[in-house]
Design a protein around this motif. Structure first.
Motif, PDB file in Angstrom:
ATOM      1  N   SER A  26       1.291   3.052  -5.963  1.00 37.08           N
ATOM      2  CA  SER A  26       1.485   2.102  -4.867  1.00 37.08           C
ATOM      3  C   SER A  26       2.578   1.104  -5.240  1.00 37.08           C
TER       4      SER A  26
ATOM      5  N   ASP B  62       0.807  -1.231   0.000  1.00 36.72           N
ATOM      6  CA  ASP B  62       0.000   0.000   0.000  1.00 36.72           C
ATOM      7  C   ASP B  62       0.834   1.273   0.000  1.00 36.72           C
TER       8      ASP B  62
ATOM      9  N   GLN C 273       3.003   4.376  -1.030  1.00 34.42           N
ATOM     10  CA  GLN C 273       2.986   5.113  -2.292  1.00 34.42           C
ATOM     11  C   GLN C 273       4.275   5.878  -2.486  1.00 34.42           C
TER      12      GLN C 273
END
Lengths: 432, 432
Positions: free
Chosen positions: A170, A162, A164
């Motif tokens: 991501s 998850d 980024q």
């Protein structure tokens, strides 16, 4: 540089391959010899695809795990045994060099080539491992994927997926995008290693200063990071009188100076602020807030905590001294405890170094930088070999290790792997 | 608050209009009452479209020039004469307030409404002017479009058009995108003003401290900006011993502290660093370079130069003291000389203030912030009216000026415009 096993890596081929692949994938514009090969970028994809093809051409089985770690395994006599691994990473800092991480993987490839062309049959399988996102420069968190694999990191697989990058991409998307979201579990319990050796450049000046060629690394110092936020009061740069200001950047500047002063007062501790961000993008505004990250490292975890404590006591003094309404808070902290390497692996590396360069050229040392081996050492016997960094430079386009030193390192790595394998064959080690 | 002319602005309408338009276009999320209405953004387009429609509904002719400045002109008795202007800006800082600039334009609109509903026929035309990009927060360069119009800015129209925001959008593209790339020349010689009045919040604490309601501004202090780059040597945060470091951020931190100390030692000078950028985005890297901008302002140009000279002498001392291989260079400097306002306009504002609030409530003062009027004053008679800023705050979401103070300001502006117009009608001033 013949080994006791009569094998010899090809120093010219090692250097040619390292330089040409750096030039092809991620080289900074000439005259710099530096690199920008951010993890999971197109440049990283290029060198990964090449590496996978090379390993397959040598008969290796290649597995990619769920966080993009590449395991290229050359069969041994024992079917299904866990391999002796030679691992490091091929990603770099945004303005890094050609040796940090890259040397370890390229040397592992050179060793696979040497074993292949000499038709060597080892007792255990031998693996090359390329760990994803060691630098943490694109997705925050250094040594990320070896940490996930070890299951000892505080950031598990899904949390990493998850994360980024600065463009909002991501990590999972980046893995998919370059075709390296594999299906092998990113977990040592399901995809284990017998042991892990890593050849790496020192990234500091101690070998050079000591006139030594090979470092036998016995541990990695402990490290902690602290995300700090300084808060003040936004105001107009023209109209707010100096005595009325609560300037977050002035306070942050004093704190950053204090970080340096506190670390300088220790014997070997280091503390660094690399990342800083002011709330304002306007030159005409007194910043209301500033964020920065402190990186603290010392030989032991206790010393890390002591230095951090000294830093934050000094922070409190600065806040009291400024007395202007600014304040600071630690908004996040994370870290990696010290890592003690395994006696078997240290012994294998020491014996290898003594054979290759002789005692006068060998130094026992602690690593001041973090490495993937710090994670592997938590779940399998592990250790590292260092070779000199010119002027101690690293994370710098001018990072340099001579072809001779690179070759010595690869030779020691080969010897350590074969030495370890021989001991297992001889029944001296119970396979873990 | 009836004026000598028997006119009275509608204080309630002024406040309602100001608050509702701020809420509609660019309000930060509640509970903040702050604003983010960056120049030429969709929020800016919204309030511009509304303003143009309002002015047209009052019978004004609306012109938009090549840099998006809006001139809404209400006819006077003399056909084709240059108008008496009431100007300011409606763009804000990224985390600004509801009064900086906005009050000046909203008060001008309230005055046009008052003239319209009372069927007042002035001698000269009266104009509302909304200047583009006063803040310089999206496209770098404060007071940009009034500077272009005055032809005295060092950045001409085409150079402004080419400026890019952080997303790489050019100013010309942004003007086109919201429909405000006009055809009227952005040049006072082709689209001139008889004179320029600007009502603005003080953005500092002096009126509040002095217990005064209205500031008669006689000049704007001089200002200079210096872009500074500090250079060091990149290195690994873990492996580079403290004494071997040339850390650009540590040196920059000491320099930023010095900027504050130097300004604090002057009587009224200010110096600020709002923008800072480290070369590295990695917490594990000693930064090789840091860029920051210093904003220096003093009552006179000579004092600006003196303070800058003090700052840079102190910089040299820091570099010598650190003696670690870091260095600094001024990579760009630009500035705006002090502006002396016109006696006619100052007199018109002073007479107006005396009538509206009486002598005890009036303070003569210098502006410590830059304003569009600093540029207009170079090509037509100009001056400014200040009203109090609560706690001296500006460029801050908590910026606040009470509805009563806003109304007083608008009343003084109306009175000044009518007073100036009356003198021209009486032949006391030769029209410029």
């Amino acid at each position: 540089m013949a080994t006791a096993h009569g094998l010899k890596i090809n120093a010219q081929r090692l250097n040619d391959t390292l330089q040409s692949t750096c030039s092809s994938w991620g080289a900074l514009a000439a005259p710099s010899t530096g690199m920008c090969r951010l993890t999971l970028s197109q440049e990283d994809k290029g060198v990964r695809d090449w590496l996978v093809a090379e390993c397959k051409s040598l008969g290796c089985e290649v597995k990619v795990d769920q966080i993009g770690n590449i395991f290229a395994v050359r069969k041994g006599e024992v079917e299904g045994a866990k391999p002796i691994a030679m691992g490091s990473h091929m990603d770099t800092q945004p303005a890094g060099g050609r040796y940090d991480g890259i040397l370890g993987v390229q040397s592992a490839l050179e060793i696979l080539r040497t074993l292949h062309e000499n038709n060597i049959r080892t007792y255990l399988p031998i693996a090359l491992v390329n760990w994803t996102n060691e630098e943490g420069a694109r997705f925050p968190g250094a040594m990320m994927a070896s940490g996930v694999w070890s299951t000892h990191s505080s950031t598990p697989l899904e949390a990493c997926w998850d994360l980024q990058d600065k463009d909002g991409i991501s990590m999972k998307h980046a893995l998919e995008d370059i075709g390296y979201l594999g299906t092998t579990p990113a977990d040592y319990r399901e995809n284990g290693l017998e042991c892990h050796f890593e050849l790496h450049i020192e990234q500091g000046p101690l070998l050079e200063i000591g006139g030594k060629t090979v470092g036998i690394v016995t541990s990695v110092q402990g490290m902690k990071w602290f995300a700090v936020r300084v808060e003040g009061v936004e105001g107009h740069a023209g109209a707010t009188p100096m005595p009325n200001r609560a300037d977050a950047l002035v306070t942050a500047s004093r704190l950053i100076t204090v970080v340096r002063d506190a670390a300088l007062s220790t014997a070997l501790g280091v503390a660094t602020v690399g990342v800083i961000k002011s709330d304002t993008s306007s030159q005409a505004t007194i910043p209301a807030g500033v964020d920065f990250i402190i990186d603290v490292r010392c030989t032991t975890d206790e010393m890390v905590d002591q230095l951090a404590s000294t830093i934050f006591k000094s922070f409190d003094k600065v806040i009291a001294d400024e007395n202007n309404g600014t304040s600071y808070a630690i908004t996040r902290s994370w870290g990696m405890p010290q890592s003690i390497f395994h006696p078997r692996c240290i012994e294998a590396c020491r014996n290898a170094a003594l054979k290759v360069v002789g005692e006068a050229q060998v130094m026992e040392m602690k690593s001041r930088a973090g490495h993937d081996t710090a994670w592997t050492s938590r779940v399998c016997p592990s250790s590292m070999i260092f070779v000199p960094s010119k002027d101690g430079l690293s994370h710098n386009p001018n990072e340099y290790t001579s072809p001779e030193h690179c070759a010595v390192g690869a030779e020691v790595l080969l010897e350590a792997v074969l030495g370890y394998d021989g001991k297992v064959r001889a029944g001296e080690y119970m396979s873990s």
